[in-house]
Write a protein that holds these residues in place. Structure first.
Motif, PDB file in Angstrom:
ATOM      1  N   LEU A  23       0.817  -1.550  -0.045  1.00 22.34           N
ATOM      2  CA  LEU A  23      -0.115   0.148   0.052  1.00 22.34           C
ATOM      3  C   LEU A  23       0.895   1.246   0.088  1.00 22.34           C
ATOM      4  O   LEU A  23       0.493   2.177  -0.735  1.00 22.34           O
ATOM      5  CB  LEU A  23      -1.008  -0.160   1.217  1.00 22.34           C
ATOM      6  CG  LEU A  23      -2.192  -1.013   1.091  1.00 22.34           C
ATOM      7  CD1 LEU A  23      -2.674  -1.142   2.352  1.00 22.34           C
ATOM      8  CD2 LEU A  23      -3.020  -0.733   0.080  1.00 22.34           C
ATOM      9  N   SER A  27       0.745   4.172  -3.066  1.00 22.83           N
ATOM     10  CA  SER A  27       0.599   5.522  -2.730  1.00 22.83           C
ATOM     11  C   SER A  27       1.754   6.294  -3.258  1.00 22.83           C
ATOM     12  O   SER A  27       1.264   7.466  -3.827  1.00 22.83           O
ATOM     13  CB  SER A  27       0.485   5.838  -1.085  1.00 22.83           C
ATOM     14  OG  SER A  27       0.397   7.084  -0.834  1.00 22.83           O
ATOM     15  N   THR A  28       2.898   5.918  -3.174  1.00 18.74           N
ATOM     16  CA  THR A  28       4.086   6.712  -3.617  1.00 18.74           C
ATOM     17  C   THR A  28       4.138   6.670  -4.947  1.00 18.74           C
ATOM     18  O   THR A  28       4.640   7.674  -5.733  1.00 18.74           O
ATOM     19  CB  THR A  28       5.504   5.944  -3.095  1.00 18.74           C
ATOM     20  OG1 THR A  28       5.361   5.978  -1.734  1.00 18.74           O
ATOM     21  CG2 THR A  28       6.670   6.588  -3.824  1.00 18.74           C
ATOM     22  N   ASP A  30       1.674   6.633  -7.082  1.00 13.67           N
ATOM     23  CA  ASP A  30       0.318   6.940  -8.006  1.00 13.67           C
ATOM     24  C   ASP A  30       0.594   7.964  -8.898  1.00 13.67           C
ATOM     25  O   ASP A  30      -0.131   7.694  -9.909  1.00 13.67           O
ATOM     26  CB  ASP A  30      -0.503   7.730  -6.715  1.00 13.67           C
ATOM     27  CG  ASP A  30      -1.899   8.001  -7.354  1.00 13.67           C
ATOM     28  OD1 ASP A  30      -2.343   7.224  -7.781  1.00 13.67           O
ATOM     29  OD2 ASP A  30      -2.341   9.449  -6.771  1.00 13.67           O
TER      30      ASP A  30
END
Length: 364
Positions: A23, A27-28, A30
């Motif tokens: 996760l 997120s990084t 994206d």
């Protein structure tokens, strides 16, 4: 119970660490799906206890086994990992070893696609095995055949979810792998029309037809024909006055004066093409520049420095005439020897539509 609980603990920890690390990567990445993660980056998330490498590496390997991460070379000789979506990971997990290897290479090729011979050379597998894997992947709509303008005879493959790169398709100038000459010509015509408007001014006086005289005297129709026939012979057939009209219009167009600073530049031309809406495709400034370079090379336009955004474009005066009309036409035609040429016009004493000598010359 105690031993059972002790065995479940590490497995639960591993699952939790995998999920948390994945996760964090999602997120990084994206904003950059192609981001390559390295050990230091994964440690910086603060998820691995004490940033212990002996814990981190098994977690990474577990994510690789689940097809959620894939190992890649980072270009500096090191190894990193790139993220896969969960849907993509499921596709990989449904494949046999051979199918996964083939799909992996097609996946790595991304928008450029990959040649079947390249797949075979890299994997060193038999044609039958490779073709079987490709057939399966195609049937599952995971890959698609691709045409490349660079290599039109090669059988190329690409992921079904991707569009081929402009390098492969040739950009807007190609349709179904073939150079779209009609579209290119249409684009150039639109560009030329706009540039021409800002390259010349029309002399109203030059456009007016002057009164025709010979040696300062008016001549009747009979006198003009007699003078013409004396040199060239008798009239026979008809011809229109198109070329004469083109020459008159040509001679009425004059280049803009020195110091004129309104020649269109790349940005203006790009915006004009976009507003013209003659095509559904959006042409970028770099694509318009390709056409401008070709038109300059073909002596249709020329660059003018120090205009607008630095470089402007103007049409060459010779382009106002068709190619067949350029050159010393009048010196070759009988018109150049006709003693009553200055009287020649439709409705005048003599005219091109009823001149047998001009008709004969055009047939030769």
């Amino acid at each position: 119970m105690a031993s059972s609980s002790g065995m479940a603990g590490p497995a639960n920890d591993m699952t939790a660490l995998k999920e948390s690390l994945y996760l964090a990567c999602v997120s990084t990445a994206d904003d950059d799906p192609k981001l390559v993660f390295h050990q230091d980056t994964l440690k910086s998330f603060g998820i691995i206890p004490n940033n212990d490498i002996n814990i981190l590496l098994p977690v990474i390997q577990a994510l690789v086994n689940d097809k959620l991460l894939k190992a890649v070379h980072d270009g500096t000789g090191g190894i990193g990992w790139r993220l896969r979506t969960e849907d993509e990971a499921k596709k990989f997990k449904s494949l046999t070893a051979e199918q996964e290897m083939v799909y992996g290479l097609i996946d790595e090729a991304e928008h450029e696609g990959i040649w079947t011979k390249t797949i075979k050379a890299k994997l060193k597998i038999h044609d039958t095995v490779m073709n079987k894997a490709i057939k399966h992947l195609e049937s599952k709509n995971m890959i698609a055949e691709m045409k490349s303008v660079e290599h039109p005879t090669r059988k190329m493959w690409i992921k079904a979810s991707l569009r081929p790169s402009e390098r492969a398709t040739g950009g807007p100038w190609y349709t179904d792998g073939e150079l779209d000459e009609e579209f290119i010509s249409q684009c150039m015509s639109v560009i030329y029309a706009h540039v021409k408007k800002k390259s010349f001014y029309v002399s109203a006086s030059a456009m007016r037809k002057p009164k025709k005289m010979i040696n300062g005297k008016h001549m009747t129709s009979e006198q003009a024909k007699a003078a013409r026939d004396k040199v060239l012979g008798k009239e026979e057939q008809e011809r229109n006055n198109v070329k004469a009209e083109k020459m008159r219009r040509y001679e009425a167009h004059f280049p803009m004066p020195v110091g004129y600073n309104d020649y269109p530049g790349l940005d203006e031309i790009t915006q004009y093409v976009d507003r013209n809406e003659f095509t559904n495709q959006i042409l970028t400034a770099s694509e318009i520049q390709q056409l401008l370079d070709i038109m300059c090379y073909d002596d249709i336009l020329e660059k003018v420095l120090g205009v607008g955004d630095g470089v402007g474009y103007r049409a060459l005066r010779r382009t106002l005439l068709d190619e067949e009309d350029r050159g010393s036409v009048l010196s070759e035609a009988p018109c150049g020897r006709c003693p009553v040429f200055d009287l020649c016009e439709e409705g005048g004493p003599v005219g091109p539509s009823n001149c047998e000598y001009l008709t004969q010359w055009l047939k030769e």
